[in-house]
Design a protein around this motif. Structure first.
Motif, mmCIF file in Angstrom:
data_model
loop_
_atom_site.group_PDB
_atom_site.id
_atom_site.type_symbol
_atom_site.label_atom_id
_atom_site.label_comp_id
_atom_site.label_asym_id
_atom_site.label_seq_id
_atom_site.Cartn_x
_atom_site.Cartn_y
_atom_site.Cartn_z
ATOM 1 N N TRP A 1 0.880 -1.177 0.000
ATOM 2 C CA TRP A 1 0.000 0.000 0.000
ATOM 3 C C TRP A 1 0.915 1.225 0.000
ATOM 4 N N GLY A 2 1.013 1.877 -1.155
ATOM 5 C CA GLY A 2 1.961 2.971 -1.305
ATOM 6 C C GLY A 2 1.300 4.331 -1.364
ATOM 7 N N ALA B 1 9.563 -1.391 -7.614
ATOM 8 C CA ALA B 1 9.841 -2.707 -7.036
ATOM 9 C C ALA B 1 9.087 -3.795 -7.786
ATOM 10 N N GLY B 2 7.870 -3.470 -8.250
ATOM 11 C CA GLY B 2 7.065 -4.447 -8.966
ATOM 12 C C GLY B 2 7.678 -4.902 -10.278
ATOM 13 N N LEU B 3 8.605 -4.112 -10.794
ATOM 14 C CA LEU B 3 9.315 -4.512 -12.009
ATOM 15 C C LEU B 3 10.357 -5.588 -11.726
ATOM 16 N N GLN B 4 10.673 -5.799 -10.432
ATOM 17 C CA GLN B 4 11.808 -6.646 -10.072
ATOM 18 C C GLN B 4 11.434 -7.907 -9.295
ATOM 19 N N THR B 5 10.160 -8.118 -9.018
ATOM 20 C CA THR B 5 9.770 -9.271 -8.212
ATOM 21 C C THR B 5 8.401 -9.803 -8.620
ATOM 22 N N ASP B 6 8.178 -11.072 -8.327
ATOM 23 C CA ASP B 6 6.863 -11.694 -8.502
ATOM 24 C C ASP B 6 6.212 -11.993 -7.159
ATOM 25 N N ASP B 7 6.818 -11.512 -6.074
ATOM 26 C CA ASP B 7 6.324 -11.828 -4.728
ATOM 27 C C ASP B 7 5.252 -10.873 -4.228
ATOM 28 N N ASP C 1 1.557 -9.443 -4.567
ATOM 29 C CA ASP C 1 0.306 -9.943 -5.151
ATOM 30 C C ASP C 1 -0.655 -8.849 -5.582
ATOM 31 N N ALA C 2 -0.517 -7.654 -5.034
ATOM 32 C CA ALA C 2 -1.384 -6.543 -5.422
ATOM 33 C C ALA C 2 -0.825 -5.261 -4.820
ATOM 34 N N MET C 3 -1.284 -4.117 -5.335
ATOM 35 C CA MET C 3 -0.857 -2.817 -4.824
ATOM 36 C C MET C 3 -2.038 -1.864 -4.741
ATOM 37 N N LEU C 4 -2.066 -1.097 -3.673
ATOM 38 C CA LEU C 4 -2.941 0.063 -3.570
ATOM 39 C C LEU C 4 -2.034 1.284 -3.651
ATOM 40 N N LEU C 5 -2.330 2.207 -4.562
ATOM 41 C CA LEU C 5 -1.438 3.325 -4.843
ATOM 42 C C LEU C 5 -2.199 4.636 -4.681
ATOM 43 N N PRO D 1 1.137 -7.588 -14.124
ATOM 44 C CA PRO D 1 0.294 -8.789 -14.084
ATOM 45 C C PRO D 1 -0.570 -8.879 -12.834
ATOM 46 N N ILE D 2 -0.287 -8.047 -11.842
ATOM 47 C CA ILE D 2 -1.027 -8.089 -10.578
ATOM 48 C C ILE D 2 -2.072 -6.971 -10.542
ATOM 49 N N PRO D 3 -3.088 -7.077 -9.677
ATOM 50 C CA PRO D 3 -4.091 -6.014 -9.572
ATOM 51 C C PRO D 3 -3.503 -4.736 -8.963
ATOM 52 N N LEU D 4 -3.842 -3.607 -9.558
ATOM 53 C CA LEU D 4 -3.468 -2.292 -9.036
ATOM 54 C C LEU D 4 -4.730 -1.489 -8.768
#
Length: 376
Positions: free
Chosen positions: A208-209, A220-226, A228-232, A288-291
């Motif tokens: 949650w950013g 960071a999302g460009l560098q990991t698959d760990d 699962d979702a982000m709130l921005l 690929p994850i929900p934003l």
């Protein structure tokens, strides 16, 4: 009788002219040259001082950008919201900086149990909940970020059975101070936080950013698959133009030569340049994850058009956008608390259901757990 022959007198015109010493004349030409040299030297010195002053002034701005003032922590989760917590400290993914923060377990209701800080991630007990939200605070703030307000969101997530991890980026840390890098090193700190909660048992990890913390999350999302979702919330993506825009909110500087000078000097204080920040890649990335992107139309620090463009690039069926008419930077929760909570809780519930369905499909089981809900 001798005779004396007298010399014949010479004509007056034939006599040699008397030697007359010339009267000294003032050296006008030399003095003029000397005056021009002095004037040139004075003008050169003044110009050099002006250039030095301009360079020093922009160097000071670059230094301030790399070392923003951040107020110290004033409380903790137990004192502010009655939430038990644990202290944590570990190295960033790059190994160049150290991350310090608070882990708030979802299932521990026996009071605060702070543990000693350690440089390695080594925990003997894992939290019962496998869902964790990591808060990624904004520039100029620390993990508490009072105007959001962060403790209220932590309490909400605690009621929804999420673990919460709150931490300071290096530029906001008291114990592990490091310069701000526009997300370059901060993304490494966030990735280490993701690894930390993963090693504590989290299998569903949400970031949650807020403001630049949201932009850092996307980096960071460009560098990991760990993740699962982000709130921005109030997404701020560092770039030369957005940086200069924020500088001019305080100082009305001309874009040239101010922006090139600041760009040139920032690496001396941050160790990286704008070329190290993947802003262009973030702008066109379909994650690929929900934003869930939330932004206000009257955000003077981060133009909502940038957030809107990123949102329109997303094709994940759970990705969504909430543009608040008249909304200001990081004040959406304060002004629209009920709707903010409803939208966030619904999104988290959908993400959890999607995650559970994927897990069921992988294991061949059927679990129709209800989505999150919260009393408002």
């Amino acid at each position: 009788m001798s005779s004396t022959i007298l010399p014949t007198p010479l004509p007056v015109n034939s006599l040699p002219a008397p030697i007359v010493q010339p009267t000294p004349q003032p050296r006008v030409v030399s003095r003029r040259k000397s005056g021009k040299h002095a004037l040139f030297a004075a003008v050169s010195a003044a110009a050099a001082l002006c250039v030095l002053a301009v360079v020093a002034f922009h160097g000071y701005i670059a230094w301030m950008l790399a070392h923003p003032y951040v107020a110290p922590l004033y409380s903790n989760p137990m004192e502010a919201a009655g939430l038990p917590y644990e202290d944590a400290a570990f190295s960033s993914m790059s190994g160049r900086t150290t991350v310090g923060g608070w882990f708030i377990p979802a299932s521990d209701n026996d009071g605060p149990q702070p543990v000693a800080q350690t440089s390695a991630v080594d925990h003997t007990q894992a939290s019962e909940s496998q869902r964790t939200v990591i808060f990624s605070h904004g520039y100029g703030a620390n993990r508490e970020e009072t105007w959001v307000p962060m403790y209220d969101l932590a309490a909400l997530l605690h009621r929804l059975n999420y673990n919460v991890f709150m931490f300071d980026y290096g530029y906001a840390s008291t114990d592990y101070k490091a310069p701000a890098t526009g997300g370059y090193e901060e993304s490494q700190q966030l990735l280490a936080a993701v690894q930390y909660v993963k090693e504590r048992g989290a299998s569903e990890i949400i970031v949650w950013g807020f403001s630049m913390g949201a932009g850092t999350a996307l980096q960071a999302g460009l560098q990991t698959d760990d993740i699962d979702a982000m709130l921005l919330d109030s997404l701020f993506l560092p770039s030369p133009d957005t940086l200069f825009h924020n500088v001019t909110q305080v100082l009305p500087l001309p874009k040239y030569p101010s922006l090139p000078l600041i760009e040139m000097m920032l690496p001396a204080f941050t160790g990286t340049s704008f070329s190290g920040i993947p802003a262009e890649e973030v702008m066109v990335k379909d994650y690929p994850i929900p934003l869930f992107i939330m932004h206000g139309t009257e955000d003077t620090k981060a133009p909502y058009e940038i957030a809107d463009q990123i949102a329109h690039n997303q094709t994940n069926p759970l990705s969504q956008e909430w543009i608040v008419e008249g909304g200001k930077h990081e004040l959406l929760f304060q002004v629209h608390a009920k709707e903010y909570i409803q939208r966030a809780a619904l999104f988290l519930g959908q993400v959890h259901q999607q995650h559970a369905d994927a897990a069921d499909k992988a294991t061949g089981t059927d679990d129709t757990a209800p989505a999150n809900s919260v009393a408002l």
